[in-house]
Design an enzyme around this catalytic site. Structure first.
Site, PDB file in Angstrom:
ATOM      1  N   HIS A 100      -9.796   1.391   4.371  1.00  6.91           N
ATOM      2  CA  HIS A 100      -8.571   1.559   5.153  1.00  6.91           C
ATOM      3  C   HIS A 100      -8.841   2.519   6.314  1.00  6.91           C
ATOM      4  CE1 HIS A 100      -4.517   2.657   6.315  1.00  6.91           C
ATOM      5  NE2 HIS A 100      -4.123   1.553   5.711  1.00  6.91           N
ATOM      6  N   LYS A 105       0.044   4.244  -0.355  1.00 13.63           N
ATOM      7  CA  LYS A 105      -0.645   5.427   0.179  1.00 13.63           C
ATOM      8  C   LYS A 105      -0.377   6.641  -0.729  1.00 13.63           C
ATOM      9  CE  LYS A 105      -0.390   3.280   4.659  1.00 13.63           C
ATOM     10  NZ  LYS A 105      -0.388   3.395   6.107  1.00 13.63           N
ATOM     11  N   GLU A 120      -6.119  -4.826  10.309  1.00 13.07           N
ATOM     12  CA  GLU A 120      -5.138  -3.765  10.497  1.00 13.07           C
ATOM     13  C   GLU A 120      -5.466  -2.986  11.768  1.00 13.07           C
ATOM     14  OE1 GLU A 120      -2.908  -2.826   6.620  1.00 13.07           O
ATOM     15  OE2 GLU A 120      -4.460  -1.333   6.929  1.00 13.07           O
ATOM     16  N   SER A 160       2.686  -2.168  10.650  1.00 13.10           N
ATOM     17  CA  SER A 160       4.112  -2.231  11.011  1.00 13.10           C
ATOM     18  C   SER A 160       4.761  -3.580  10.702  1.00 13.10           C
ATOM     19  CB  SER A 160       4.304  -1.869  12.483  1.00 13.10           C
ATOM     20  OG  SER A 160       3.958  -0.509  12.684  1.00 13.10           O
ATOM     21  N   GLU A 193      -7.232   4.853   7.485  1.00 14.26           N
ATOM     22  CA  GLU A 193      -6.953   6.271   7.198  1.00 14.26           C
ATOM     23  C   GLU A 193      -8.125   6.906   6.454  1.00 14.26           C
ATOM     24  OE1 GLU A 193      -3.136   5.597   5.399  1.00 14.26           O
ATOM     25  OE2 GLU A 193      -2.340   5.044   7.363  1.00 14.26           O
ATOM     26  N   ASN A 231       0.858  -1.181   0.000  1.00 13.65           N
ATOM     27  CA  ASN A 231       0.000   0.000   0.000  1.00 13.65           C
ATOM     28  C   ASN A 231       0.902   1.241   0.000  1.00 13.65           C
ATOM     29  OD1 ASN A 231      -1.858   2.004   0.461  1.00 13.65           O
ATOM     30  ND2 ASN A 231      -2.447   1.321   2.515  1.00 13.65           N
ATOM     31  N   GLY A 255       1.833   2.073  11.026  1.00 17.37           N
ATOM     32  CA  GLY A 255       2.837   3.132  10.992  1.00 17.37           C
ATOM     33  C   GLY A 255       3.451   3.454  12.346  1.00 17.37           C
TER      34      GLY A 255
HETATM   35  P1  PGA Z   1       2.307   0.243   7.754  1.00 19.50           P
HETATM   36  O1  PGA Z   1       0.883   0.482   7.086  1.00 19.50           O
HETATM   37  O2  PGA Z   1       2.863  -1.036   7.164  1.00 19.50           O
HETATM   38  O3  PGA Z   1       3.111   1.446   7.398  1.00 19.50           O
HETATM   39  O4  PGA Z   1       2.083   0.102   9.225  1.00 19.50           O
HETATM   40  C1  PGA Z   1       0.033  -0.582   6.776  1.00 19.50           C
HETATM   41  C2  PGA Z   1      -1.238  -0.053   6.166  1.00 19.50           C
HETATM   42  O5  PGA Z   1      -1.669   1.049   6.560  1.00 19.50           O
HETATM   43  O6  PGA Z   1      -1.829  -0.685   5.282  1.00 19.50           O
END
Ligand code: PGA
Length: 252
Positions: A98, A8, A174, A214, A100, A6, A180
Site C-alpha cells: 500500500h 487502515k 491506487e 476516494s 502508505e 481497508n 483519501g
Molecule cells: P480511500 O483509501 O478510499 O480512503 O481513498 C483507499 C486506500 O488507501 O486503499
C-alpha cells in the site's frame, strides 16, 4: 467482483462489533446470495482473529484480509507478523505494498515482491497495490513508475505459476493523489492507465485489477462500469458499515 474494505489503523473492538451487527441485521448474506460479489474486511493485525471469529459466529459471507505481512517466514523478528500468523488468525489474504506503507514505512518493490511470493506459497491471496504520486503524474512518469512497481512482482507470479501455484493475485491500482483526497481517478484515467500498463507487460495471466482512491457511493456506480476492473479497494468510505452495505447493494 471483489470488494475489500481497508480499515487502515482505524476501528476498535466495539466499533467492529457494531459494524458487523449492521452487516448482519441489514441482510448482507441475502444481498450477496447468488451473486458473484465477494467481500473482504481488512482490520489491523490485532483484530484479525476477532473479525474472523465474529464473521464465523454470525455466518457472514465475509473474508478477512490483513493489511500487510512480513518479508520473513518465522523466527526471531520482533514485532513482525508473518503470513502463517495472519492465516492462523483467520485471514485468507493480505493487502501488500500500500502506498502508505511505501511512503511512511520504507516499503520497497523488492519487499512487496518477497511478500507476494510468501503469500502465494502459503496460498494466501495477495492484493498488490501500485500507483503514482501527483509529482510523478505531473512529470509524465506514471507508466514508468507503475511498470517499475509491477515488474519484479510479475516475475515472482510467473515463477509461482510455473510451479503450479494457482492462488489468485489482485493488482490494486491506487493513484496516490486519489487516496483519501476526495478526488477519484476518472474512468478514462483508469482505463488508459490499465490498458497502457497491461500492454506489452509480462504479466503471466489476465490481470485482475482493483481500483482504490476516494471511491464512494457517488462514484462507485460509474466506476463499476469499467470492464477492466474486477473490484475495489476502499478506505475512508467503508469505515461506515451503512455506506459499505449501500455500495454492495449498488453493485449487486
Ligand atoms: P480511500 O483509501 O478510499 O480512503 O481513498 C483507499 C486506500 O488507501 O486503499
Amino acid at each position: 467482483m471483489f470488494l475489500v474494505a481497508n480499515w487502515k489503523m482505524n476501528m476498535t473492538r466495539d466499533r467492529i462489533g457494531e459494524y458487523l451487527s449492521v452487516l448482519d441485521q441489514n441482510g448482507l448474506s441475502g444481498i450477496l446470495e447468488g451473486s458473484t460479489l465477494e467481500v473482504a474486511l481488512a482490520p489491523t493485525h490485532v483484530y484479525l482473529d476477532f473479525v474472523a471469529e465474529e464473521v464465523r459466529r454470525r455466518h457472514l459471507p465475509v473474508k478477512v484480509f490483513a493489511q500487510d505481512v512480513s518479508t520473513r517466514t518465522e523466527g526471531a523478528f520482533t514485532g513482525e507478523v508473518g503470513v502463517r500468523n495472519i492465516q492462523d488468525a483467520g485471514a485468507t489474504g493480505s493487502i501488500l505494498g500500500h502506498s502508505e506503507r511505501r511512503r511512511y514505512f520504507g516499503e520497497t518493490d523488492a519487499g512487496v515482491t518477497i511478500k507476494t511470493g510468501l503469500c502465494l506459497n502459503a496460498g494466501a491471496i495477495p492484493v498488490v497495490c501500485f500507483g503514482e504520486s501527483l509529482e510523478e503524474r505531473n512529470a509524465g512518469a506514471t507508466l514508468s513508475v507503475l511498470r517499475q512497481q509491477l515488474t519484479c512482482v510479475a516475475d515472482e507470479v510467473a515463477g509461482a505459476r510455473k510451479n503450479g501455484n494457482d492462488t489468485p493475485v489482485f493488482l490494486a491500482y491506487e493513484p496516490v493523489w486519489a487516496i483519501g483526497s476526495g478526488i477519484n481517478a476518472s474512468p478514462d484515467d483508469i482505463r488508459n492507465v490499465l490498458s497502457a500498463v497491461s500492454e506489452g507487460f509480462p504479466w503471466p495471466e489476465l490481470p485482475r485489477f482493483l481500483y482504490g482512491g476516494s471511491v464512494n457511493l457517488d462514484n462507485i456506480g460509474l466506476l463499476s462500469g469499467l470492464k477492466e476492473l474486477s473490484g475495489f479497494l476502499v478506505g475512508g468510505a467503508w469505515l461506515d458499515p451503512d455506506v459499505f452495505l449501500d455500495s454492495v447493494k449498488a453493485l449487486r
